[in-house]
Write a protein that holds these residues in place. Structure first.
Motif, short mmCIF file in Angstrom:
data_model
loop_
_atom_site.label_atom_id
_atom_site.label_comp_id
_atom_site.label_asym_id
_atom_site.label_seq_id
_atom_site.Cartn_x
_atom_site.Cartn_y
_atom_site.Cartn_z
N GLU A 451 39.97 48.60 46.08
CA GLU A 451 39.63 48.45 44.65
C GLU A 451 39.56 49.70 43.94
OE1 GLU A 451 38.37 45.18 47.13
OE2 GLU A 451 38.02 47.28 47.22
N PHE A 474 45.65 43.16 41.25
CA PHE A 474 44.40 43.29 42.12
C PHE A 474 44.09 41.81 42.23
CE2 PHE A 474 39.92 43.70 42.05
CZ PHE A 474 39.50 44.77 42.55
N GLY A 479 41.77 41.64 45.58
CA GLY A 479 40.59 42.63 45.45
C GLY A 479 39.27 42.19 44.99
N SER A 483 33.48 44.29 42.06
CA SER A 483 33.44 45.47 42.04
C SER A 483 33.46 46.14 40.82
CB SER A 483 34.41 46.40 42.84
OG SER A 483 35.60 45.98 42.18
N PHE A 486 37.01 46.57 39.50
CA PHE A 486 37.49 45.72 38.53
C PHE A 486 37.02 45.53 37.23
CE2 PHE A 486 37.69 41.10 37.53
CZ PHE A 486 39.07 40.93 37.24
#
Length: 906
Positions: A451, A474, A479, A483, A486
């Motif tokens: 990530e 992603f 992913g 997070s 992101f």
């Protein structure tokens, strides 16, 4: 099963007062079968009937709820599921868990709806199906980003089952969600559990402390104490934790004392440990900022006996022979004598830079260039780690090149080496991209997460649509969408619309970026259930559309095909004149998607206008016409009012236009692609020949007129068509034929050949084009990868070979274009010419000799097969039997009498 049957079922349900206990899974399967037999119009009628029944007669009608909910789910997917959810809750209240399971799965086959997942998990829980429950919970937490308690329970369950990796992932997810909620109180117990399971990832824990510290310093300090205790066997990690504690609280005596103890352990063999501690005021009674004391201590402690140093003023590498409180003696490379260089300690600290023994400068000084060159070429990961460590943990490719070339690598070695190094920097998780400078790579003490690295790549992209591509990659690579990495990617797009406080920004000019960002955010929220993303409230697609002056231009500029598709969907749903809009957008989205929409809504008659427009404006709509030619069926052209003859004539005109565009260097790549498609349709697939075969002589005249005027028609296609017409209409007069001339002045200027020779030359041209040129291009590519092109003999040879093949290809194309295929019936048997075998009596030598006259492709002087275009062949042309003629070539006289002329088999 139609409207009347469903109405009868509703009446029966109402009259018999069927209770919920009467329903089984089979009941709903029978309803599904009945629904599947309805067409679209019938489904609309039945849904309206059920909705009316629910609102006016029986609000808990199970049949109405199921039938209407099923039809709505089928049409709209995840957007409408309320009726089915209410039905599931109704059966859950009566503990009919098998039906709860059946109905929940029905929704989940269409969409990962969090309410349906909760109801299904509850049914598994009630039936004691623990594994199934946790499996559903894992799906639930992927779509419900506010759920924390279940995330922790999954972590505990995974830990209990021995699945440490999953447990760590879930505990981290729980902490992340707590941070998003700004709730730090439950974090510390989870933090300690993670320390037990994953103590090696020190950098993650330090980063977590930083995040908590922005919300609660006291919690952050408590976590640092836990982290320090968990790393009792790693003095470096302890030092980092103790220093971080003092950053939060400079008066923390406990942390300062522990830091001094850790320094004493780490530097227990250092000759100057005691003096460095005292001079920095860490162990004295001198009142001083503890952070400054730490900085001074770490600067001074780096100098010791045996330490390598770099002298700033001279650029020399040396090694400390001895050091005390007053003097430093250094031995520099290449120094004269054995006494060394004496500097005061104060001067040494200012003028010398301590270097690790693995520093690249030390290695350059100590190792032979040949040995270091071999190591660098063979071990790229080691080289990159060494270079980045030597440069403070970060470096750009420009700096890496300056360090390696020419001191270690030769200039010609750099290109190949750097290509491999770039791949290593992108794929190896110990390397990362700098957030501050996208051209700089950094070395991580612990591997960077997927990530985090993807965010760095996202930041490095300069183009808007490349950023969209990275975000989608992603998601495709699974992913962690929760997070911070992101979230920062998404924020780039949401910031186009929203202020920091979430309020809508004043709307400026609407561009393709505006549409793309809006559609991307909507997709994440609506279709992928990412409710944690800030929605663009108060703004609709329709409003953006109505504010746009040139919709076609904005749509064409959108570089992402999925976003274009989403744009089209919104036009259909929100714009009343959607059919007119889609017809205008089709040329910018040449797929079957738009035609399918017209078919679905039974508006093909309106789409037929696109066919007519493409034919009438074939120059402006060339790509649209090409797409329709490739994909549309013959009956679609007929429905659009375009006859097969009109289409053929337009295709030939378009071929002429695309060739002229190529010649004038206009959109060369696009027009070459269109020309290739047209040549395949018209000639390779025999469309023109088929039409000549089936048509009339008048049609043939029209076709030949168009073919003859096609600009740069390659490969003798004109001759091929001419031959086909002549075969069907022997007396056909071609408008471009030259009238017969006198024998005395008849000198062939074309290239006569047999059909066999013509086909052989075509095959030779195809082999060069599709085999030899492809192979040499591959060879050139491989040679280019070898490095410096100026000294690359393989590259130069490849380019020369490529040039030679291209010249041959051009010559063959020109010859084929000029070639005329001659058949036996076209040869005049009364005169010497192409395709004749002639016997001549040589009046000078008194003997007979035989020659065969052919074109340059078939000639073979060794077998007396003469090229009719050569000087000797020209001298023989057009003479008749018993005729005597004389001529001189190259000062040699010839005197022949024609004895016999015969036509050979061609």
């Amino acid at each position: 099963m139609g409207f009347q049957e469903i109405e009868n079922l509703l009446k029966e349900e109402q009259w018999t007062r069927s209770t919920i206990t009467n329903y089984t899974i089979q009941s709903f399967e029978e309803l599904d079968q009945q629904i599947s037999e309805l067409d679209d119009e019938e489904k609309t009628e039945v849904k309206n009937l059920c909705d009316t029944h629910l609102s006016e007669k029986e609000r808990n009608s199970i049949i109405s709820m199921y039938v209407s909910g099923s039809i709505q789910l089928e049409r709209r997917g995840s957007e409408d599921y309320l009726l089915l959810l209410n039905l599931i809750e109704l059966f859950a209240e009566h503990k009919k868990w098998n039906i709860v399971n059946f109905l929940s799965q029905k929704i989940l086959r269409k969409t990962e709806n969090k309410h349906a997942l909760r109801l299904l998990a509850n049914s598994y829980d009630q039936n004691g199906q623990e594994e199934e429950k946790y499996a559903i919970w894992e799906r639930l937490v992927k779509v419900d980003y506010d759920e924390i308690e279940i995330v922790k329970q999954i972590g505990a369950y995974s830990q209990q089952k021995g699945n440490v990796e999953k447990a760590v992932s879930m505990y981290r997810k729980a902490i992340h969600r707590l941070l998003k909620r700004k709730d730090t109180s439950p974090i510390r117990p989870i933090f300690n559990t993670l320390l037990e399971l994953d103590n090696e990832n020190f950098e993650y824990f330090m980063n977590l402390v930083d995040q908590v510290g922005t919300l609660s310093q006291s919690t952050a300090i408590a976590m640092l104490r836990d982290l320090e205790a968990a790393n009792k066997n790693n003095v470096d990690n302890q030092i980092e934790a103790q220093k971080k504690t003092l950053q939060y609280d400079r008066e923390d005596i406990y942390a300062k004392e522990n830091l001094i103890k850790s320094y004493k352990v780490k530097y227990k063999n250092h000759s100057r440990l005691k003096s460095c501690l005292e001079s920095s005021a860490l162990t004295s009674n001198l009142v001083r900022d503890v952070l400054h004391s730490i900085e001074d201590f770490e600067t001074n402690i780096a100098f010791d006996k045996g330490t390598f140093v770099f002298q700033n003023s001279t650029g020399k590498i040396g090694r400390i022979r001895s050091i005390d409180e007053n003097d430093v003696i250094v031995d520099f490379a290449g120094q004269k004598g054995k006494e060394g260089n004496r500097l005061s300690t104060a001067m040494a600290f200012k003028s010398l830079m301590p270097l690790a023994k693995s520093h690249i400068w030390v290695l350059k000084s100590a190792l032979p260039k040949e040995k270091l060159n071999k190591k660098v070429l063979e071990d790229i990961p080691w080289t990159l780690k060494t270079l980045l460590t030597s440069n403070g943990g970060k470096s750009s490719l420009k700096e890496i090149k300056a360090e390696l070339v020419p001191s270690i690598l030769e200039p010609k070695q750099w290109t190949t080496w750097s290509n491999h190094a770039k791949k290593e920097l992108m794929n190896n998780p110990v390397f990362d991209l700098s957030a501050q400078d996208v051209d700089t790579y950094i070395l991580r003490s612990t591997p960077v997460s997927y990530e985090e690295k993807q965010l760095a790549v996202f930041r490095s992209e300069k183009q808007f649509y490349d950023k969209i591509k990275r975000l989608k990659e992603f998601l495709t690579s699974k992913g962690d969408v929760e997070s911070d990495f992101f979230y920062e990617m998404v924020k780039y797009f949401s910031d186009m619309f929203l202020e920091e406080n979430g309020a809508l920004k004043p709307m400026g000019e609407v561009t393709d970026y505006t549409f793309s960002a809006f559609l991307l955010l909507e997709d994440l929220v609506e279709k992928q259930n990412m409710n944690f993303i800030n929605r663009v409230e108060g703004l609709s697609f329709k409003e953006l559309f109505e504010r746009t002056e040139n919709v076609e231009e904005k749509f064409d500029a959108i570089k992402d095909p999925e976003l274009k598709k989403s744009f089209i969907d919104h036009v259909v749903e929100e714009i009343p004149s959607w059919s007119k809009v889609l017809a205008s957008l089709f040329q910018y989205y040449l797929t079957s998607y738009i035609p399918e929409i017209f078919r679905h809504y039974k508006k093909t008659a309106e789409f037929n206008k696109v066919f007519k427009d493409a034919v009438e404006n074939f120059k402006e709509k060339a790509s649209t016409l090409i797409y329709l030619i490739k994909n549309a069926e013959e009956k679609q052209w007929e429905k659009a009012g375009i006859s097969s003859e009109q289409l053929l004539f337009t295709e030939l005109q378009l071929l002429d236009y695309t060739n002229r565009c190529i010649d004038s260097r206009k959109d060369v790549q696009e027009n070459r692609k269109n020309t290739k498609i047209l040549m395949n349709v018209l000639f390779n697939e025999k469309k023109v020949l088929t039409y000549i075969e089936k048509g009339t002589e008048e049609t043939a005249q029209k076709i030949y007129s168009l073919v003859a005027n096609v600009f740069n028609l390659p490969g003798g296609k004109k001759i091929e068509i001419k031959h086909a017409i002549s075969e069907k209409y022997p007396n056909f007069r071609f408008f471009d034929e030259v009238s017969p001339i006198d024998r005395e002045t008849l000198v062939p200027t074309g290239l006569f050949c047999t059909a066999a020779a013509y086909e052989a030359k075509k095959k030779e041209m195809e082999r060069i084009q599709h085999v030899e040129l492809v192979e040499v291009a591959k060879e050139i590519g491989e040679a280019r990868d070898m490095g410096d092109l100026r000294e690359n003999s393989e590259y130069k040879y490849g380019k020369e070979k490529q040039s030679m093949l291209n010249n041959t290809l051009r010559r063959l194309a020109e010859e084929l274009d000029r070639a005329t295929i001659i058949t036996k019936d076209k040869v005049d048997p009364t005169r010497i010419g192409f395709g004749t075998k002639v016997t001549l009596f040589d009046n000078l030598n008194g003997e007979a000799i035989t020659y065969t006259l052919m074109g340059p492709w078939e000639s073979n002087p060794n077998e007396n097969i003469i090229n009719m275009l050569a000087p000797f062949g020209r001298a023989l042309l057009n003479h008749q039997v018993n005729e005597r003629f004389v001529f001189t070539l190259n000062e040699q006289p010839y005197d022949f009498t024609v004895q016999n002329i015969e036509v050979i088999d061609l």
